[in-house]
Design a protein around this motif. Structure first.
Motif: not given
Length: 232
Positions: A224-228
């Motif tokens: 999720t962090e990488l996607s954001g």
């Protein structure tokens, strides 16, 4: 006051929660008030030993019963049971710990020859491993501490096997991270009792071990962090 004799089944144990009198077949009696024990003068050694066994049984039985009691309250009185407990003399966090262990063991899987503490030691393990270790503890008459040491030794050995031989000479990419398909990373977390209970409850609800649940959460959070970051 009631006379209490050593129980032989879990059903009988549930009837022993009333404070009263412990009594041997020989007639020796021990008054049990809420705040302690009042011993008669010159009690025979065998009587003293038997009373200790009865008290140990009561302690184990009460933990199971309180856990079952809280689980029933959570399911039946949503929004009301927590307030009722807070107004009682019972410690909610202790009850939560009892309830978590009792959810892990259906009545037919609870071993009368082992304490509640024995079951608590293996509660976080998968069910087959729970049964394996409890059977070992019962057969070899391990104390709770002995069981804990045996499990820790087994887990430590398992971690060593997963780590495999030394990674010296293994292919390494930029930044010093190995290109091998699997890496072992040990993480030490300092959690409060409430945080630990919340995580254990979440893993229990997901139907996985705590370790698998933590790995899943870490993976999902990282993705999720990488996607954001990529969308910014």
């Amino acid at each position: 006051m009631n006379d209490i004799s050593p129980p032989s089944t879990l059903v009988q144990q549930r009837r022993l929660l009333t404070v009263g009198v412990l009594k041997r077949s020989g007639g020796d009696r021990l008054t049990v008030p809420k705040a302690g024990l009042e011993f008669p003068p010159k009690m025979p050694f065998d009587s003293w030993l038997e009373i200790g066994a009865q008290l140990s049984t009561l302690a184990t039985s009460s933990a199971w019963c309180l856990g079952d009691w809280l689980n029933y309250g959570e399911a039946s009185y949503v929004g009301r049971y927590r307030e009722a407990i807070e107004h009682s003399s019972l410690d909610y966090q202790t009850l939560r710990n009892y309830a978590w262990v009792t959810r892990k063991f259906a009545l037919h899987r609870r071993r009368e020859n082992l304490s509640f503490g024995h079951h608590a030691e293996v509660a976080a393990l998968p069910e087959p491993e729970q049964d394996f270790w409890l059977q070992k503890a019962e057969d070899l008459r391990w104390s709770r501490n002995q069981l804990r040491r045996q499990i820790r030794a087994s887990l430590s050995e398992r971690e060593s096997e997963r780590s495999g031989p030394s990674s010296e000479g293994a292919p390494v990419r930029k930044g010093g991270v190995s290109n091998s398909p699997t890496q072992i990373l040990s993480v030490r977390l300092n959690l409060s009792q409430q945080q630990m209970e919340t995580c254990l409850s979440a893993a229990d609800r997901a139907g996985v071990s705590f370790e698998d649940w933590a790995l899943r959460v870490l993976d999902q959070t990282a993705r999720t962090e990488l996607s954001g970051t990529a969308q910014q």
